[in-house]
Enzyme design. Structure first.
Site, short mmCIF file in Angstrom:
data_model
loop_
_atom_site.label_atom_id
_atom_site.label_comp_id
_atom_site.label_asym_id
_atom_site.label_seq_id
_atom_site.Cartn_x
_atom_site.Cartn_y
_atom_site.Cartn_z
N HIS A 99 0.83 -1.20 0.00
CA HIS A 99 0.00 0.00 0.00
C HIS A 99 0.87 1.25 0.00
O HIS A 99 1.97 1.27 0.57
CB HIS A 99 -0.90 0.03 1.24
CG HIS A 99 -1.75 -1.18 1.40
ND1 HIS A 99 -2.64 -1.61 0.44
CD2 HIS A 99 -1.86 -2.07 2.42
CE1 HIS A 99 -3.25 -2.70 0.85
NE2 HIS A 99 -2.79 -3.00 2.04
N HIS A 175 3.08 -7.64 1.80
CA HIS A 175 2.39 -8.46 2.78
C HIS A 175 1.20 -9.17 2.15
O HIS A 175 0.75 -8.83 1.06
CB HIS A 175 1.88 -7.58 3.93
CG HIS A 175 0.81 -6.61 3.51
ND1 HIS A 175 1.09 -5.44 2.84
CD2 HIS A 175 -0.54 -6.65 3.61
CE1 HIS A 175 -0.02 -4.79 2.57
NE2 HIS A 175 -1.05 -5.51 3.02
N ARG A 195 -1.11 -4.79 -6.35
CA ARG A 195 -0.80 -6.21 -6.36
C ARG A 195 0.52 -6.48 -7.08
O ARG A 195 0.74 -6.02 -8.19
CB ARG A 195 -1.89 -7.01 -7.07
CG ARG A 195 -3.23 -7.05 -6.37
CD ARG A 195 -4.11 -8.15 -6.99
NE ARG A 195 -5.50 -7.95 -6.61
CZ ARG A 195 -6.45 -7.53 -7.42
NH1 ARG A 195 -6.16 -7.28 -8.69
NH2 ARG A 195 -7.68 -7.39 -7.01
#
Length: 331
Positions: A99, A175, A195
């Site tokens: 992110h 993660h 992604r």
């Protein structure tokens, strides 16, 4: 003056990796056996939770936020509601993802988009279940090479988890939850995910592999990865335990455990508000003689003008999330 918290109606989301644990563990009315997320407290456009009780019953949280800053420590409610709380059921591995921070999100996703720092409190995990957390690359070029050649086994770090574990996931951290893990996820109010890898899964709707975001993901990934040191503090007395799981710039997360026949007294600070999730047991919040029932799976907000109240519990476990200092300063 309010005498009960703002209880939420969760929003359920189906996911390719989801399962049925949100129904089995929390009694949610899931839309299918592939339900991955319950957005318990959210003012984000992709999952707007609704107030379930009191004078704001039927009103979206985002509208209460915009119109009633007095409930939220007089923060600047023209800005997005800063926090979100979810429960995630990873029946299969989630995509390997990362992110952005606030600055990158605003520049590349829109002026009102927030970055996404999050954390996981593990509610359940099958024996040997793990998460993907961090990477081995020492430079951006090494990261790009391993991503482009698909050297995932060498690149990705994994960690076995169990119920009660806490993991802090700052923006920039590669993660993913692994199969068999159910977590409570306090986070910034963002749905921006880049992604890196999705195990070559096929989206049943499109019949194609889900899209990847290599360039943005590698832009925002922190290299090298260093696991954050999280200091925790516990206060314990008979039949009661409170643990501060983290005090970060974005959020402060605490876990309260209350056994039978125990009543604790609390005061909501006027300069903050609290998001709360009941992750086990049952109990009551008592305010000026009014009792609000608490059950596993409930999510609620204690507003900044709430004042003094009490909590009674029977093997009750609540995880609370409050704005960190960075949020208070920019709000």
């Amino acid at each position: 003056m309010m005498n009960e918290p703002l209880f939420m109606v969760p929003v359920l989301h189906e996911k390719i990796w989801g399962g049925d644990q949100l129904k089995k563990q929390f009694g949610y009315d899931i839309p299918s056996p592939k339900t991955g997320e319950a957005w318990g407290i959210s003012a984000h456009k992709n999952g707007l939770t609704t107030i379930a009780n009191g004078e704001y019953a039927g009103v979206k949280l985002v509208d209460v936020w915009r119109k009633h800053p007095e409930l939220f420590a007089d923060m600047d409610t023209t800005k997005p509601f800063p926090l979100m709380v979810k429960i995630l059921d990873a029946h299969a591995d989630l995509s390997i993802q990362v992110h952005p921070n606030d600055a990158y999100a605003k520049k590349h996703e829109g002026p009102r988009e927030l970055g996404k720092t999050e954390c996981w409190y593990v509610l359940s995990a099958t024996l040997g279940a793990s998460i993907y957390y961090g990477h081995t690359a020492t430079t951006k070029s090494e990261l790009r090479e391993m991503v482009q050649t698909g050297n995932w086994q060498k690149l990705l770090k994994r960690k076995v988890v169990k119920a009660g574990d806490f993991i802090y996931v700052p923006s920039g951290t590669i993660h993913a939850l692994g199969a068999g893990v159910v977590v409570l996820e306090p986070q910034r109010s963002s749905d921006t995910t880049y992604r890196l890898y999705d195990f070559d899964r096929i989206d049943q709707t499109t019949g194609k592999k889900r899209s990847l975001d290599w360039d943005k993901a590698m832009d925002v990934t922190t290299v090298p990865f260093t696991e954050p040191v999280v200091e925790q503090e516990t206060i314990e007395e008979k039949n009661f335990q409170q643990t501060q799981l983290i005090d970060s710039p974005d959020f402060i997360v605490n876990r309260l455990r209350i056994k039978a026949d125990k009543t604790i007294s609390k005061t909501q600070p006027k300069d903050s508000f609290t998001l709360a999730s009941v992750v086990d047991g049952s109990g009551e919040i008592i305010k000026d003689g009014h009792k609000s029932t608490l059950n596993k799976g409930d999510h609620f907000i204690i507003p900044s003008n709430f004042g003094d109240y009490e909590i009674e519990g029977s093997e009750l476990e609540i995880v609370t999330t409050e704005p960190g200092e960075k949020i208070k300063q920019i709000g």
